[in-house]
Design a protein around this motif. Structure first.
Motif, PDB file in Angstrom:
ATOM      1  N   UNK A 205      13.742 -12.370   2.760  1.00  0.00           N
ATOM      2  CA  UNK A 205      12.845 -11.215   2.674  1.00  0.00           C
ATOM      3  C   UNK A 205      13.632  -9.977   3.100  1.00  0.00           C
ATOM      4  N   UNK A 206      12.952  -8.859   3.305  1.00  0.00           N
ATOM      5  CA  UNK A 206      13.659  -7.614   3.589  1.00  0.00           C
ATOM      6  C   UNK A 206      14.190  -7.511   5.022  1.00  0.00           C
TER       7      UNK A 206
ATOM      8  N   UNK B 223      20.283 -13.032  11.477  1.00  0.00           N
ATOM      9  CA  UNK B 223      19.835 -11.822  12.168  1.00  0.00           C
ATOM     10  C   UNK B 223      18.540 -11.315  11.555  1.00  0.00           C
ATOM     11  N   UNK B 224      17.901 -10.424  12.283  1.00  0.00           N
ATOM     12  CA  UNK B 224      16.650  -9.817  11.856  1.00  0.00           C
ATOM     13  C   UNK B 224      16.852  -8.316  11.856  1.00  0.00           C
ATOM     14  N   UNK B 225      16.769  -7.695  10.682  1.00  0.00           N
ATOM     15  CA  UNK B 225      17.018  -6.261  10.535  1.00  0.00           C
ATOM     16  C   UNK B 225      15.745  -5.447  10.720  1.00  0.00           C
ATOM     17  N   UNK B 226      15.825  -4.466  11.605  1.00  0.00           N
ATOM     18  CA  UNK B 226      14.785  -3.448  11.731  1.00  0.00           C
ATOM     19  C   UNK B 226      15.310  -2.230  10.982  1.00  0.00           C
TER      20      UNK B 226
ATOM     21  N   UNK C  58      17.384   0.835   2.912  1.00  0.00           N
ATOM     22  CA  UNK C  58      18.176  -0.332   3.281  1.00  0.00           C
ATOM     23  C   UNK C  58      17.879  -1.500   2.348  1.00  0.00           C
ATOM     24  N   UNK C  59      16.687  -1.540   1.764  1.00  0.00           N
ATOM     25  CA  UNK C  59      16.321  -2.647   0.881  1.00  0.00           C
ATOM     26  C   UNK C  59      16.932  -2.525  -0.510  1.00  0.00           C
ATOM     27  N   UNK C  60      17.250  -1.332  -0.975  1.00  0.00           N
ATOM     28  CA  UNK C  60      17.773  -1.152  -2.329  1.00  0.00           C
ATOM     29  C   UNK C  60      19.268  -0.833  -2.362  1.00  0.00           C
TER      30      UNK C  60
END
Length: 141
Positions: free
Chosen positions: A76-77, A106-109, A10-12
């Motif tokens: 951040x991620x 939002x905060x992604x898990x 998800x980060x790349x």
């Protein structure tokens, strides 16, 4: 052994597609809201995208749709903050459209390519404020 292995975290990933379920609170009414969203990640910190939401029972059961374009900042991620502009369309016997401005966070898990993101947005429509809260389920590719 597989011939070809393809894995994107998800980060790349450059593309993120999501579905949203939640509620919109406006003018002392709270109604169910659902939608879809897309983000193109320009780089790890910046993205741009589109959101389409439907609140079928809003505005005294006339139904409301929201379509908007947004710019996103990822400090951040996990965190994502957005600003956007679009249109709110009210249906029913007296349909009309208004310009909508949105600020969101939002905060992604992350779970490999998948994500779960509790989301909060504040919409300003013709001087009035609506609050949208819910959860997005995302897929990065």
């Amino acid at each position: 052994m597989p011939l070809l292995t393809f894995s994107v975290s998800a980060q790349t990933a450059r593309h993120v597609l999501g579905v949203f379920a939640g509620a919109t609170h406006f003018d002392s009414e709270t109604n169910s809201t659902f939608g879809i969203e897309y983000e193109y990640r320009i780089n790890p910190q910046w993205g741009m995208g589109a959101v389409y939401e439907r609140t079928p029972d809003a505005h005294h059961h006339d139904g409301v749709t929201v379509a908007l374009a947004s710019a996103f900042y990822h400090p951040d991620q996990h965190w994502r903050f957005g600003v956007g502009v679009g249109e709110e369309r009210v249906g029913g016997g007296h349909p009309h459209s208004e310009t909508l401005y949105r600020i969101s966070g939002n905060y992604d898990f992350h779970f490999d390519q998948f994500g779960v993101a509790p989301t909060l947005a504040v919409d300003v429509i013709d001087g009035d404020t609506a609050y949208v809260a819910g959860i997005a389920f995302t897929y990065a590719f």
